[in-house]
Design an enzyme around this catalytic site. Structure first.
Site, PDB file in Angstrom:
ATOM      1  N   ASP A  17       0.856  -1.192   0.000  1.00 38.63           N
ATOM      2  CA  ASP A  17       0.000   0.000   0.000  1.00 38.63           C
ATOM      3  C   ASP A  17       0.890   1.239   0.000  1.00 38.63           C
ATOM      4  O   ASP A  17       1.356   1.703   1.043  1.00 38.63           O
ATOM      5  CB  ASP A  17      -0.922  -0.004   1.228  1.00 38.63           C
ATOM      6  CG  ASP A  17      -2.021   1.044   1.125  1.00 38.63           C
ATOM      7  OD1 ASP A  17      -1.808   2.067   0.440  1.00 38.63           O
ATOM      8  OD2 ASP A  17      -3.096   0.838   1.720  1.00 38.63           O
TER       9      ASP A  17
ATOM     10  N   HIS B 131       0.247   7.756   4.099  1.00 31.02           N
ATOM     11  CA  HIS B 131       0.715   6.971   5.231  1.00 31.02           C
ATOM     12  C   HIS B 131       2.223   7.092   5.450  1.00 31.02           C
ATOM     13  O   HIS B 131       2.770   6.432   6.333  1.00 31.02           O
ATOM     14  CB  HIS B 131       0.356   5.499   5.032  1.00 31.02           C
ATOM     15  CG  HIS B 131      -1.090   5.276   4.738  1.00 31.02           C
ATOM     16  ND1 HIS B 131      -2.085   5.560   5.637  1.00 31.02           N
ATOM     17  CD2 HIS B 131      -1.718   4.826   3.614  1.00 31.02           C
ATOM     18  CE1 HIS B 131      -3.267   5.288   5.108  1.00 31.02           C
ATOM     19  NE2 HIS B 131      -3.070   4.842   3.880  1.00 31.02           N
TER      20      HIS B 131
ATOM     21  N   ILE C   1      -1.022   9.022   8.664  1.00 22.33           N
ATOM     22  CA  ILE C   1      -1.911   8.166   9.449  1.00 22.33           C
ATOM     23  C   ILE C   1      -1.627   6.699   9.151  1.00 22.33           C
ATOM     24  O   ILE C   1      -1.028   6.349   8.125  1.00 22.33           O
ATOM     25  CB  ILE C   1      -3.394   8.493   9.168  1.00 22.33           C
ATOM     26  CG1 ILE C   1      -3.733   8.195   7.703  1.00 22.33           C
ATOM     27  CG2 ILE C   1      -3.705   9.933   9.528  1.00 22.33           C
ATOM     28  CD1 ILE C   1      -5.216   8.368   7.367  1.00 22.33           C
TER      29      ILE C   1
ATOM     30  N   GLY D 114      -5.919   1.910   7.422  1.00 16.52           N
ATOM     31  CA  GLY D 114      -7.067   1.258   8.036  1.00 16.52           C
ATOM     32  C   GLY D 114      -6.926  -0.253   8.015  1.00 16.52           C
ATOM     33  O   GLY D 114      -7.305  -0.951   8.957  1.00 16.52           O
TER      34      GLY D 114
END
Length: 865
Positions: A501, A506, A521, A524
């Site tokens: 990812d 991120h 962040i 998820g």
């Protein structure tokens, strides 16, 4: 010469034959034996005057060469008189060449009504009058050849020739319809668009060009179109200067606005690129073919709605291009570390996920989402998306995730992914798009299902289906049955992103700041992996093989370094509801979540030990007497052999890509062959499920409906797919007989097995090994518990098979075994003698374990057998 094309006994009418093209056509037909009516009014190229001299001169020239001809001086507007000349002189008419024409070149601004009318009367009305008078004779004798003369000006337009262009293109439509009406009576009708030196073109073309555009370079094409050997009808041909070519209509694939949903010029402007893009084009050859998109739109029914961001009709049901991925033990271990496993390196439960040589090594089930999300990100990187989804990454949030495993993930695998847009919901200010991806293993067996639910900000409001609204997986009003927490590291996102990812949100502080975050962040799906691992640890003692599915809603963001707390409630032996919080902020970050567990671990379907030939493999399912797609294609081949005219009419190479189960077939209707696989370059490819293909050939499914509902995908020459109606004519009784024949032939094949067994073999060590093991287990049944599963041993060189089930050892196979161990006869003997270790054989690729890989670390029971 012996193969000279002749017109002996045929009578031809050539209008405007006193000069130029008409004269050239008439002379060539006469030289080849035709009796010719030379029609020419004898006026100027602009339509003025009248004289018999031109026609008479051509008649004399033909007669001087030994041919037969008569002159006619009538205007083509008096077509009946021209045809009467042929009947009076020769008793019949076979060929009509409509060649007469005039020019009245002038810009449209200066064009008079007379300029317009006279050109129309000579070219269109005159051609009509002559052809109409000859038509009854041609139909009655069931033979005729008609040629109309158009022009490049009619096809492409030309300055100063609005009247002439109108007339010449009108003749193309006239001829195309006559071709259809005359076909059953062997009346062949074609049109030429010539460029040649003549009284008309000498006023608009330079002399040096005119010298190379001799009428004699056009007449051979006209002669062939008039010959009885030619059956090509309805054609339009450009010809001149030695060049000849056939034209056809082409249009872009275009775009479709679904009925029942308003659209205006703004939407047309937005799709102008699609409407005008010839990179994707089609070539309709009839009114029926031209209306196919309209009929499909009507068949599809009322629009499901949408807006500038989402066109539900275009997107819903869309099947993405199939793609593949691979993973191995290293990928699984890296992922497990990325979701917090082995923070305590001595934790044996987590070590199962991160150390590939651990005897209990297994894949974390939530890894199944990684290849799918990576595929979505790769498509996003390439700018690829489903049609009708017109939004960027800046508008989307990963709202929910559902992952289901049909059986435990193998330690390594090549996966094939097939994805579709499963659902679209209107949530008012936003919209929800659900993409479903099914992942298949190397044998084509379904392994995992993922549903990625995306929330699209600002994309709702069209009044569509709002989708499910009730809350699901709500925790009960009591204390959790289990609570586990893990503190994420400050670099957790940087570690997790190594699983694929790459979203800079991120990792890049500047990028995260642009979206309003103080720092990057956590993914998820990283929190998702933490939660899944927590549930397994709390309720299965870390046994990933019992995992069936997980569903979760992403409620808030997590920052690297924060502590994740998973609260879990056991609703039953197979269901755990959970939620995940950030401890430092007491924020719920994963809600409405649940994990489903298996009571019995599902196993991979067993495969045949030895591969059968492709044809036998394709026919194997028919052993029950059931008609399969393989038998259908065999029947298609038989039908085409009996009806070769079908292939000659269609003349296209089709490829069928069937799925569930997967197979590929080529229908080469140029060579009239049907074969498994891709045996020729396909011109039209059809992709659909095996079940829908069978329903289509049985007449139970409408191909158009399959196409419009997304169940049938067609690429290449889409229009050619409409020529496959012969598939419904295949003899099903013959297929039923073939299916029954497979059953009948099964027994003799089995009976032949002993003959193969009589072939000389190398001295096998395995029988002695398993005999000794059976004796040990009989004396000490507790040893059988060490394996902890039913194990199938496949021994090679020489081949043999044995099953260990508890304290029992038997030769043969057990398709329901939990593990399948494959190794050579020599390595088995070395293992039993203590001369080799299972781990060493496994690491060097000499020992393979399919199914429950933990068995590989329990093979010590064989030692000293």
């Amino acid at each position: 010469m012996a193969d000279e094309l002749r017109f002996d006994g045929r009578v031809a009418i050539v209008t405007g034959a006193g000069n130029g093209l008409g004269r050239s056509h008439a002379l060539l037909l006469a030289r080849r034996g035709a009796k010719v009516v030379i029609n020419d009014l004898g006026g100027s190229h602009t339509g003025g005057g009248k004289s018999s001299a031109a026609a008479d001169a051509v008649v004399e020239e033909i007669r001087a060469g030994g041919g037969e001809a008569v002159a006619n001086y009538d205007s083509v507007e008096d077509g009946a008189a021209i045809v009467k000349s042929a009947i009076d002189a020769f008793g019949r008419v076979d060929i009509v060449v409509n060649n007469a024409g005039i020019l009245r070149d002038v810009s449209f601004q200066k064009m008079t009504a007379d300029d317009w009318d006279l050109v129309y009367r000579v070219h269109v009305l005159g051609a009509y009058r002559v052809t109409a008078a000859a038509w009854p004779h041609l139909r009655e004798q069931k033979y005729g050849r008609v040629v109309f003369t158009s022009s490049a000006a009619g096809i492409y337009g030309n300055f100063g020739q609005a009247n002439y262009s109108m007339a010449k293109l009108g003749l193309v439509g006239f001829a195309s319809t006559l071709a259809l009406e005359g076909k059953k009576n062997n009346v062949v009708v074609n049109t030429i668009a010539p460029i040649a030196g003549s009284r008309m073109t000498e006023t608009v073309l330079p002399k040096d060009l005119l010298d190379s555009l001799k009428p004699e370079f056009v007449s051979p094409l006209v002669a062939w179109l008039c010959h009885e050997g030619n059956t090509d009808t309805g054609g339009l041909f450009e010809v001149g200067g030695g060049f000849m070519g056939k034209l056809r209509w082409e249009r872009t694939a275009g775009t479709t606005f679904r009925l029942g949903r308003g659209f205006g010029p703004e939407q047309v402007k937005a799709r102008w690129g699609e409407i005008t893009d010839f990179a994707k084009s089609e070539r309709p050859a009839s009114v029926t073919e031209s209306m196919a998109p309209i009929m499909a739109n009507v068949e599809a029914g009322p629009s499901k709605g949408g807006n500038d961001f989402i066109d539900v009709d275009a997107a819903l049901g869309y099947q993405f291009p199939e793609y593949t991925s691979r993973y191995d033990e290293r990928d699984l271990a890296l992922y497990a570390l990325g979701v917090g496993a082995s923070r305590e390196p001595l934790d044996r439960t987590d070590l199962h996920y991160t150390y590939e040589l651990d005897e209990g090594f297994q894949a974390l089930p939530t890894y199944a989402v990684v290849p799918v999300v990576n595929g979505i990100l790769d498509m996003g990187r390439r700018g690829e998306t489903a049609p009708g989804l017109n939004f960027g990454l800046d508008r989307i949030l990963h709202g929910e995730q559902y992952t289901e495993l049909l059986r435990p993930l193998p330690a390594k695998q090549k996966l094939t992914h097939r994805a579709r847009v499963k659902a679209i919901y209107d949530k008012g200010k936003g919209a929800v798009v659900v993409n479903e991806t099914k992942s298949y293993d190397e044998d084509g067996e379904l392994l995992a299902i993922n549903e990625v639910t995306t929330f699209v900000r600002g994309a709702g409001g069209w009044g569509g289906d709002r989708g499910p609204s009730a809350d699901v997986n709500v925790p009960p009003d009591r204390a959790p049955d289990a609570v586990l927490e893990d503190k994420t590291s400050d670099s957790q996102a940087l570690l997790y992103r190594l699983s694929g990812d790459w979203n800079p949100l991120h990792a890049d502080p500047g990028f995260a700041g642009a979206f309003g975050y103080a720092k990057p962040i956590l993914h998820g799906l990283c929190s998702f992996g933490y939660a899944g691992r927590h549930v397994l640890k709390a309720f299965t003692d870390g046994d990933a093989s019992r995992f069936k599915s997980i569903k979760a809603r992403f409620a808030d963001t997590v920052f690297p370094g924060e502590t994740l707390v998973t609260e879990m409630w056991k609703e039953s032996e197979t269901r755990v509801v959970f939620r995940c919080k950030v401890k430092e902020r007491d924020k719920v970050v994963i809600s409405n979540a649940a994990v489903e567990l298996y009571t019995e671990v599902p196993q991979k379907k067993s495969k045949a030990v030895s591969a059968a030939p492709a044809k036998a493999e394709a026919a194997a399912p028919a052993a029950t007497g059931k008609i399969t797609s393989g038998l259908v294609f065999e029947a298609i081949g038989a039908y085409l052999t009996k009806n070769p005219d079908v292939a000659s009419k269609v003349g296209t190479v089709f490829q069928f890509k069937l799925n569930e189960p997967a197979s590929q077939w080529t229908l080469d209707l140029k060579l009239n062959k049907v074969a498994k696989g891709e045996t020729a370059v396909p011109e039209c490819t059809l992709e659909l499920s095996d079940a829908d293909f069978m329903a289509m050939t049985e007449g139970k499914a409408n191909p158009m409906k399959l196409f419009t509902t997304g169940k049938l995908k067609i690429s290449g020459n889409v229009m050619a797919s409409q020529k496959l109606d012969f598939l419904t004519k295949i003899d099903r009784k013959a297929m039923e007989a073939a299916a029954a024949g497979v059953v009948a032939s099964a027994a003799p094949a089995a009976a032949a097995a002993p003959a193969a067994a009589e072939a000389p073999k190398a001295e096998a060590k395995a029988p002695a090994v398993f005999k000794a093991l059976a004796e040990r287990l009989a004396a000490n049944p507790a040893l059988g518990a060490e394996l902890g599963a039913v194990v199938q041993f496949n021994v090679t060189g020489p081949d043999g098979q044995w099953v260990i089930d508890g304290a029992t050892v038997t030769p043969g196979r057990n398709a329901a075994a939990a593990a399948f161990v494959t190794l050579s006869d020599d390595d088995l003997a070395a293992l039993a003698a203590g001369e080799a270790e299972a781990k060493s054989l496994f690491m060097h690729g000499k020992l393979r374990v399919d199914g429950d890989v933990r068995v590989a670390h329990r093979l010590g029971v064989l030692k000293n057998a």
